[in-house]
Scaffold this active site. Structure first.
Site, PDB file in Angstrom:
ATOM      1  N   GLY A 168      -4.264  -8.465  -0.576  1.00 23.79           N
ATOM      2  CA  GLY A 168      -4.841  -8.110   0.725  1.00 23.79           C
ATOM      3  C   GLY A 168      -3.995  -8.619   1.876  1.00 23.79           C
ATOM      4  CG  HIS A 226     -10.379  -7.773  -3.003  1.00 27.56           C
ATOM      5  ND1 HIS A 226      -9.240  -8.537  -3.034  1.00 27.56           N
ATOM      6  CD2 HIS A 226     -10.421  -7.218  -1.758  1.00 27.56           C
ATOM      7  CE1 HIS A 226      -8.614  -8.430  -1.855  1.00 27.56           C
ATOM      8  NE2 HIS A 226      -9.310  -7.634  -1.077  1.00 27.56           N
ATOM      9  CB  SER A 282      11.646  -1.006   6.144  1.00 25.39           C
ATOM     10  OG  SER A 282      10.967  -2.225   6.036  1.00 25.39           O
ATOM     11  CB  CYS A 305      -9.592  -3.738   0.177  1.00 29.26           C
ATOM     12  SG  CYS A 305      -9.141  -5.206   1.103  1.00 29.26           S
ATOM     13  CB  VAL A 350      -0.969  -0.008   1.207  1.00 37.56           C
ATOM     14  CG1 VAL A 350      -1.773   1.283   1.281  1.00 37.56           C
ATOM     15  CG2 VAL A 350      -1.912  -1.219   1.117  1.00 37.56           C
TER      16      VAL A 350
HETATM   17  C1  11C Z   1      -7.616  -8.739   2.773  1.00 35.46           C
HETATM   18  N1  11C Z   1      -9.238  -7.033   3.303  1.00 35.46           N
HETATM   19  O1  11C Z   1      -7.998  -8.780   1.598  1.00 35.46           O
HETATM   20  C2  11C Z   1      -7.991  -7.591   3.687  1.00 35.46           C
HETATM   21  C3  11C Z   1      -6.840  -6.638   3.725  1.00 35.46           C
HETATM   22  O2  11C Z   1      -8.807  -4.296   7.328  1.00 35.46           O
HETATM   23  O3  11C Z   1      -7.674  -3.178   5.890  1.00 35.46           O
HETATM   24  C4  11C Z   1      -7.106  -5.357   4.426  1.00 35.46           C
HETATM   25  C5  11C Z   1      -7.426  -5.518   5.876  1.00 35.46           C
HETATM   26  C6  11C Z   1      -7.996  -4.244   6.402  1.00 35.46           C
HETATM   27  O4  11C Z   1      -6.903  -9.594   3.271  1.00 35.46           O
END
Ligand code: 11C
Length: 342
Positions: free
Chosen positions: A158, A247, A40, A127, A14
């Protein structure tokens, strides 16, 4: 006017997309600070002709920062108080503050009016929630929604760049006849891990006491908050699929009043951030490969649910790292700039 921007989690999937989008969208930044964990820190990143050194995030990192873009994860909770104290507006992609009644949860095309009540933190939704509400909002504006049944097909992005690397490595291992190793999915901190290549995993995040996963409950709770409608009935099943970064979601909606397929197509096509991709005669429908790297979510396969009154089914796809995360957060900042809210 230009703004001092900090990105927390700059080296992750991100964080990197924040940089791509800042350049692409000509975001008006003055100073840019790239922050990350100790691991990092020291890493060099080339960005817009300049070399930046990633700094270890500390409470002192946010002095003089106007906009703090938090990529997500546990660091959000650690650093949000210091960032707010330093006078920055935090746009946070983690789940830490989303359901806090004091914190607006915003998709700019859907509920920008919520931004004004912020007290230093604005939450970016999950997301899969963002991608779904982008398609629901123009339909809801035609008729109140009574019930939603959603099943998701969620990309490995994700799970972060480590999950993307895991899918790539597993496919390579299978092709080369090597042993397949799974360390990340369905969640790095979970007890068991499963192969995602050529598989589906019906678990995203941890299980709650009610037997839903946390991801499923996020879709339920966050959607109600964003749509300002606690009476919405929603049920969700969330599934990880071997796709890199978009997604997809199958959504069944029961409305109070009838909406024709033509009307649904018309309002979706007119909604900012949505592309209507719906022409069965030509085999045209949204697919995750097509929406990857793009800003808009795409909606198609719109059809009546003949098993109930006033029901529609549709299929929506959206880039998880863009609209599902970094783009939505940056759009919140852009909205605030446009409306003189800094
Ligand atoms: C996934 N939705 O696809 C999740 C990633 O609460 O922002 C993001 C998790 C969040 O694994």
């Amino acid at each position: 006017k230009k703004y001092n921007v900090a990105i927390l989690g700059a080296t992750g999937a991100v964080g990197q997309e924040f940089l791509n989008l800042i350049e692409e969208r000509n975001f008006p930044f003055a100073e840019l600070k790239l922050l990350a964990s100790k691991r990092s820190a020291g890493k060099k990143i080339q960005f817009m002709g300049k070399e930046y050194t990633v700094e270890e995030a500390t409470d002192a990192s946010f002095e003089g920062v106007d906009i703090a873009l938090f990529a997500g994860g546990a660091a959000s909770k650690t650093f949000a108080p210091a960032a707010v104290k330093a006078g920055a507006v935090v746009i946070d992609n983690s789940s830490a503050f989303r359901m806090d009644p004091e914190v607006p949860l915003v998709v700019p095309e859907v509920n920008p009016e919520a931004i004004a009540s912020h007290k230093g933190i604005i939450a970016n939704p999950n997301c899969s929630t963002i991608i779904m509400v982008m398609a629901l909002k123009p339909l809801y504006d035609v008729s109140k929604i009574k019930r939603i049944v959603v099943s998701t097909y969620q990309a490995v992005s994700g799970g972060g760049k480590e999950a993307m690397a895991e899918l790539e490595e597993q496919v390579k291992a299978i092709n080369e006849g090597r042993e397949v190793v799974a360390n990340i999915l369905p969640g790095a901190s979970l007890a068991k891990h499963y192969q995602i290549a050529f598989n589906l995993i019906p678990q995203i995040d941890v299980f709650k006491e009610n037997l839903y996963t946390k991801e499923e409950m996020k879709m339920i709770d966050e959607t109600k908050k964003i749509m300002s409608d606690d009476s919405l009935r929603i049920t969700a099943t969330t599934v990880r699929v071997p796709v890199y970064r978009s997604h997809a979601e199958s959504v069944n909606v029961e409305f109070e009043d009838e909406i024709s397929v033509e009307k649904a197509r018309e309002v979706l096509a007119a909604f900012p951030g949505v592309t209507l991709t719906d022409n069965p005669d030509e085999q045209v429908y949204p697919m995750p490969l097509e929406t990857s790297g793009k800003d808009d979510v795409e909606v198609g396969r719109i059809r009546k649910d003949y098993s109930i009154d006033n029901g529609l089914n549709f299929w929506v796809c959206g880039d998880q790292i863009r609209k599902g995360a970094a783009l939505n957060a940056l759009q919140i900042a852009e909205y605030m700039i446009e409306h003189d809210m800094f």
